[in-house]
Design a protein around this motif. Structure first.
Motif, mmCIF file in Angstrom:
data_model
loop_
_atom_site.group_PDB
_atom_site.id
_atom_site.type_symbol
_atom_site.label_atom_id
_atom_site.label_comp_id
_atom_site.label_asym_id
_atom_site.label_seq_id
_atom_site.Cartn_x
_atom_site.Cartn_y
_atom_site.Cartn_z
ATOM 1 N N ILE A 84 -1.638 17.340 -2.940
ATOM 2 C CA ILE A 84 -2.271 16.947 -1.678
ATOM 3 C C ILE A 84 -1.938 18.053 -0.693
ATOM 4 O O ILE A 84 -0.801 18.151 -0.216
ATOM 5 C CB ILE A 84 -1.751 15.588 -1.166
ATOM 6 N N GLY A 85 -2.904 18.917 -0.420
ATOM 7 C CA GLY A 85 -2.604 20.112 0.348
ATOM 8 C C GLY A 85 -1.677 20.993 -0.457
ATOM 9 O O GLY A 85 -1.957 21.328 -1.612
ATOM 10 N N VAL A 86 -0.535 21.344 0.123
ATOM 11 C CA VAL A 86 0.430 22.194 -0.584
ATOM 12 C C VAL A 86 1.490 21.382 -1.312
ATOM 13 O O VAL A 86 2.363 21.952 -1.973
ATOM 14 C CB VAL A 86 1.119 23.170 0.401
ATOM 15 N N LEU A 87 1.426 20.047 -1.196
ATOM 16 C CA LEU A 87 2.469 19.195 -1.749
ATOM 17 C C LEU A 87 2.104 18.651 -3.122
ATOM 18 O O LEU A 87 0.954 18.294 -3.376
ATOM 19 C CB LEU A 87 2.755 18.029 -0.790
ATOM 20 N N ARG A 88 3.098 18.554 -3.990
ATOM 21 C CA ARG A 88 2.904 18.030 -5.339
ATOM 22 C C ARG A 88 3.298 16.552 -5.391
ATOM 23 O O ARG A 88 4.387 16.182 -4.950
ATOM 24 C CB ARG A 88 3.749 18.813 -6.350
ATOM 25 N N VAL A 89 2.418 15.746 -5.961
ATOM 26 C CA VAL A 89 2.738 14.336 -6.185
ATOM 27 C C VAL A 89 3.643 14.262 -7.418
ATOM 28 O O VAL A 89 3.374 14.922 -8.422
ATOM 29 C CB VAL A 89 1.461 13.509 -6.417
ATOM 30 N N PRO A 90 4.738 13.506 -7.371
ATOM 31 C CA PRO A 90 5.649 13.430 -8.518
ATOM 32 C C PRO A 90 4.920 13.093 -9.819
ATOM 33 O O PRO A 90 4.045 12.228 -9.852
ATOM 34 C CB PRO A 90 6.609 12.311 -8.114
ATOM 35 N N VAL A 120 0.837 -1.194 0.000
ATOM 36 C CA VAL A 120 0.000 0.000 0.000
ATOM 37 C C VAL A 120 0.876 1.250 0.000
ATOM 38 O O VAL A 120 1.812 1.359 0.798
ATOM 39 C CB VAL A 120 -0.935 0.016 1.232
ATOM 40 N N LEU A 121 0.559 2.177 -0.897
ATOM 41 C CA LEU A 121 1.195 3.488 -0.915
ATOM 42 C C LEU A 121 0.150 4.498 -0.458
ATOM 43 O O LEU A 121 -0.732 4.878 -1.225
ATOM 44 C CB LEU A 121 1.699 3.823 -2.317
ATOM 45 N N ASP A 122 0.227 4.914 0.803
ATOM 46 C CA ASP A 122 -0.749 5.841 1.374
ATOM 47 C C ASP A 122 -0.191 7.255 1.259
ATOM 48 O O ASP A 122 0.493 7.750 2.155
ATOM 49 C CB ASP A 122 -1.029 5.474 2.838
ATOM 50 N N LEU A 123 -0.501 7.911 0.147
ATOM 51 C CA LEU A 123 0.057 9.229 -0.120
ATOM 52 C C LEU A 123 -0.447 10.278 0.861
ATOM 53 O O LEU A 123 0.296 11.185 1.243
ATOM 54 C CB LEU A 123 -0.278 9.650 -1.558
ATOM 55 N N GLU A 124 -1.716 10.162 1.286
ATOM 56 C CA GLU A 124 -2.246 11.138 2.242
ATOM 57 C C GLU A 124 -1.549 11.019 3.593
ATOM 58 O O GLU A 124 -1.288 12.028 4.252
ATOM 59 C CB GLU A 124 -3.757 10.970 2.380
ATOM 60 N N ALA A 125 -1.235 9.802 4.008
ATOM 61 C CA ALA A 125 -0.501 9.624 5.267
ATOM 62 C C ALA A 125 0.903 10.221 5.153
ATOM 63 O O ALA A 125 1.381 10.897 6.074
ATOM 64 C CB ALA A 125 -0.419 8.145 5.631
ATOM 65 N N LEU A 126 1.571 9.996 4.020
ATOM 66 C CA LEU A 126 2.907 10.555 3.824
ATOM 67 C C LEU A 126 2.872 12.078 3.747
ATOM 68 O O LEU A 126 3.832 12.737 4.140
ATOM 69 C CB LEU A 126 3.534 9.991 2.545
ATOM 70 N N ALA A 127 1.738 12.615 3.258
ATOM 71 C CA ALA A 127 1.596 14.067 3.116
ATOM 72 C C ALA A 127 0.993 14.721 4.355
ATOM 73 O O ALA A 127 0.857 15.948 4.396
ATOM 74 C CB ALA A 127 0.727 14.385 1.892
ATOM 75 N N ALA A 128 0.624 13.921 5.362
ATOM 76 C CA ALA A 128 -0.029 14.443 6.573
ATOM 77 C C ALA A 128 -1.227 15.311 6.200
ATOM 78 O O ALA A 128 -1.364 16.464 6.610
ATOM 79 C CB ALA A 128 0.958 15.210 7.443
ATOM 80 N N HIS A 129 -2.131 14.728 5.400
ATOM 81 C CA HIS A 129 -3.281 15.478 4.879
ATOM 82 C C HIS A 129 -4.400 14.490 4.572
ATOM 83 O O HIS A 129 -4.137 13.337 4.210
ATOM 84 C CB HIS A 129 -2.877 16.237 3.612
ATOM 85 N N ARG A 130 -5.657 14.945 4.694
ATOM 86 C CA ARG A 130 -6.793 14.052 4.468
ATOM 87 C C ARG A 130 -7.503 14.296 3.141
ATOM 88 O O ARG A 130 -8.624 13.838 2.940
ATOM 89 C CB ARG A 130 -7.786 14.194 5.627
ATOM 90 N N GLY A 131 -6.856 15.007 2.247
ATOM 91 C CA GLY A 131 -7.468 15.234 0.944
ATOM 92 C C GLY A 131 -8.082 16.614 0.834
ATOM 93 O O GLY A 131 -8.166 17.377 1.803
ATOM 94 N N SER A 132 -8.549 16.940 -0.377
ATOM 95 C CA SER A 132 -8.975 18.301 -0.691
ATOM 96 C C SER A 132 -10.145 18.784 0.155
ATOM 97 O O SER A 132 -10.204 19.949 0.541
ATOM 98 C CB SER A 132 -9.346 18.389 -2.176
ATOM 99 N N LEU A 133 -11.104 17.929 0.464
ATOM 100 C CA LEU A 133 -12.288 18.357 1.190
ATOM 101 C C LEU A 133 -12.066 18.376 2.701
ATOM 102 O O LEU A 133 -12.417 19.323 3.390
ATOM 103 C CB LEU A 133 -13.473 17.440 0.850
ATOM 104 N N LEU A 134 -11.451 17.313 3.237
ATOM 105 C CA LEU A 134 -11.274 17.205 4.684
ATOM 106 C C LEU A 134 -10.091 18.027 5.192
ATOM 107 O O LEU A 134 -10.070 18.460 6.335
ATOM 108 C CB LEU A 134 -11.096 15.733 5.081
#
Length: 237
Positions: free
Chosen positions: A217-223, A163-177
């Motif tokens: 994801i928040g202020v972070l860019r996914v590669p 599993v690659l949990d990008l939101e966990a790595l970004a410390a963010h719950r996505g655009s709405l939350l």
């Protein structure tokens, strides 16, 4: 002989000899920070170098570095066995990590300096984030906010799935939350390091489950290469 980035797993411990401020921006995953100059000391030495001379800067810097390494020897290294084999790095693989490596070697530890320092590691991350995403197969978990995508990823991870949990790595719950309470997002470089570290550990023969994400994801860019690979992969709704 200095070690290369490819040799990182061979060492007992990875030591970041840079200042705490540099360490906070990004570091090799799993590294510990044993600075030979703190942020104020690094600024002081740098100012002397620019405004007075390299000779005066080196005199002051050497005293500070010696004092700080002595403190680490009396604390962190005090109980290390003779077989202890650390890898030490600084910004460019120069004087800061060189001084610590030299002293550890004189004691009898099999200490090694990272060739090129953090800059070499950073170049490695950038190159790997272009290369690794295309080597893996993905199953993209999609669905509306609140449908339990993150919980599904956690359940899959608990069962041994990749599993690659990008939101966990970004410390963010996505655009709405939005952002996590009382937990700032990592820096962009630190986020990329975490993704690179995760991708490198996956088995290409098994699928990687990942949540559908936008480019940010928040202020972070996914590669970009990872986004492209995800968008070309089958989805699970």
């Amino acid at each position: 002989m200095p070690a290369t980035v490819a040799e990182l797993p061979a060492f007992d411990e990875i030591i970041d000899a840079r200042s705490p401020g540099e360490f906070a921006v990004d570091r090799i995953p799993g590294a510990i920070n044993l600075p030979v100059l703190d942020d104020a000391e690094r600024e002081r030495v740098g100012t002397l170098y620019k405004q007075v001379s390299s000779f005066e800067a080196k005199k002051v810097g050497a005293a500070l570095v010696s004092r700080n390494i002595a403190r680490h020897l009396e604390t962190w290294f005090a109980d290390k066995p003779k077989s202890y084999r650390p890898l030490v790095y600084c910004w460019r693989g120069g004087s800061r990590s060189g001084a610590m490596t030299h002293i550890l070697q004189k004691i009898g530890f099999a200490a090694t300096q990272l060739d090129g320092g953090y800059q070499a590691y950073r170049r490695h991350v950038v190159a790997e984030l272009e290369r690794l995403p295309a080597l893996l197969s993905y199953r993209v978990v999609s669905g509306p906010t609140g449908s339990g995508k993150s919980r599904l990823l956690q359940a899959l991870a608990d069962e041994g799935a990749q599993v690659l949990d990008l939101e966990a790595l970004a410390a963010h719950r996505g655009s709405l939350l939005g952002a996590l309470p009382e937990q700032p997002q990592p820096t962009q470089k630190s986020f990329e390091s975490a993704i690179c570290f995760a991708l490198a550990r996956f088995n290409p023969q098994r699928p990687v489950f990942v949540e559908s994400e936008s480019k940010k994801i928040g202020v972070l860019r996914v590669p970009a290469a990872l986004i492209a690979a995800m968008r070309a992969s089958p989805c699970i709704r």
